[in-house]
Design an enzyme around this catalytic site. Structure first.
Site, PDB file in Angstrom:
ATOM      1  N   PRO A   1       0.829  -1.218   0.000  1.00 47.27           N
ATOM      2  CA  PRO A   1       0.000   0.000   0.000  1.00 47.27           C
ATOM      3  C   PRO A   1       0.858   1.262   0.000  1.00 47.27           C
ATOM      4  CG  PRO A   1      -0.175  -1.174   2.103  1.00 47.27           C
ATOM      5  CD  PRO A   1       0.611  -2.041   1.180  1.00 47.27           C
TER       6      PRO A   1
ATOM      7  N   ARG B   1      -0.862  -8.721 -20.978  1.00 50.92           N
ATOM      8  CA  ARG B   1      -1.555  -8.109 -22.113  1.00 50.92           C
ATOM      9  C   ARG B   1      -0.605  -7.300 -22.994  1.00 50.92           C
ATOM     10  NH1 ARG B   1      -6.858  -8.552 -22.464  1.00 50.92           N
ATOM     11  NH2 ARG B   1      -6.793  -6.821 -23.924  1.00 50.92           N
TER      12      ARG B   1
ATOM     13  N   ASP C   1      -7.196  -1.257 -28.482  1.00 59.95           N
ATOM     14  CA  ASP C   1      -7.766  -1.125 -27.152  1.00 59.95           C
ATOM     15  C   ASP C   1      -7.956   0.362 -26.916  1.00 59.95           C
ATOM     16  OD1 ASP C   1      -8.181  -3.513 -25.988  1.00 59.95           O
ATOM     17  OD2 ASP C   1      -6.407  -3.532 -24.716  1.00 59.95           O
TER      18      ASP C   1
END
Ligand code: 4FN
Length: 268
Positions: free
Chosen positions: A87, A153, A168
């Site tokens: 985080p 990807r 895309d």
């Protein structure tokens, strides 16, 4: 690209890695993901990887030594980059995914659990911390899968044709246009006429405008970083003009309604 994952829950990755796109990229050799159990790098026969926090407080902390041993044993191949999913990291973006895919032969991903990892791991073997968002999670495994899927990807073998990645809408930083499939009517809602017109130029233009419109309405923050073509900037200006016109028309209606009201009760 080769990705090594270090986790105390390697089994969480099995099905994920077997799924279509990533599985295909792995069999074509464009992407290779290896998952290692941190416990194999522990110092004792109980395979301990956690201990109580110095300074007290609840919960357990992951010991530094297994992580450092694991990373050092994996970072033997050429250029390795060690990423801690955390985080405290910089937020993952499409731009960062592209940079990571382009610049690294070998990525080592560290997935924390419990209260976190002894700080000296970040200070010694971690090159970069990355976060997938601001919310509390139980471990870095899902963030690692997010990163692996995003990286996969970018691999040539994953998305059928190369144009596919380029087309895309996110390549340009825009949201997708709305998608429709059969049947033509669902709950009384028809597929837009243009999509069944067979006019490919009209369809291309409609989709382009819809992409710009959706981005402006739902994620205007994305427009700041989007690389818009001249045509798209024109559509954006047109959509904004339409909106201000309809806004002006609405204000006019309100004014007229108020005027009517005033004639009814002039003393209010
Ligand atoms: N999370 C916050 C503040 C303090 C703690 C957390 C938290 C898993 C090992 C880290 C969380 C979110 C995005 C890894 C969260 C991510 C993690 C991530 C993560 C167990 C310690 C922990 C202020 C963000 C809400 C638990 C904020 N991306 N601690 O979730 O690993 O990669």
């Amino acid at each position: 690209m080769h990705i090594s994952v270090i986790t105390i829950f390697p089994e969480l990755f099995r099905e994920f890695l077997a799924t279509s796109l990533i599985g295909r990229a792995m069999t074509t050799g464009d992407l290779n993901v290896s998952v290692y159990n941190l416990r194999e790098f522990s110092d004792d026969r109980h395979q301990t990887v956690d201990d109580e926090p110095y300074g007290g407080g609840g919960g357990m902390v992951m010991k530094a030594s297994p992580w450092i041993k694991a990373v050092n044993s994996l970072a033997t191949e050429g250029s390795s980059r060690c990423v801690l999913l955390s985080p405290q990291g910089q937020r993952l973006t499409d731009a960062r995914v592209q940079q990571l895919a382009a610049g690294n032969e070998h990525l080592i991903l560290l997935c924390g659990r419990y209260e976190g990892i002894d700080e000296r791991v970040a200070l010694t073997v971690v090159d970069e911390e990355i976060s997938v968002g601001d919310f509390v999670l139980s471990g870095g495994e899902l963030p690692a899968m997010v990163l692996i899927e995003a990286l996969s990807r970018q691999s040539p073998g994953v998305v059928g044709q190369p144009e596919c990645v380029e087309q895309d809408s996110f390549r340009q930083g825009l949201l997708d246009y709305p998608h429709y499939t059969r049947p033509q009517i669902v709950d009384g809602l028809r597929v837009p006429d243009v999509l069944v017109s067979g006019d490919h130029a009209a369809i291309r233009s409609w989709r382009g405008r819809q992409s710009v419109r959706a981005t402006l309405e739902k994620r205007p923050d994305l427009l700041a970083t989007a690389a818009l073509a001249k045509e798209q900037l024109e559509w954006l200006a047109e959509i904004e003009r339409e909106k201000s016109e309809s806004h002006a028309a609405a204000e006019d209606l309100v004014t007229r309604a108020e005027d009517k009201d005033n004639t009814k009760s002039p003393h209010e």
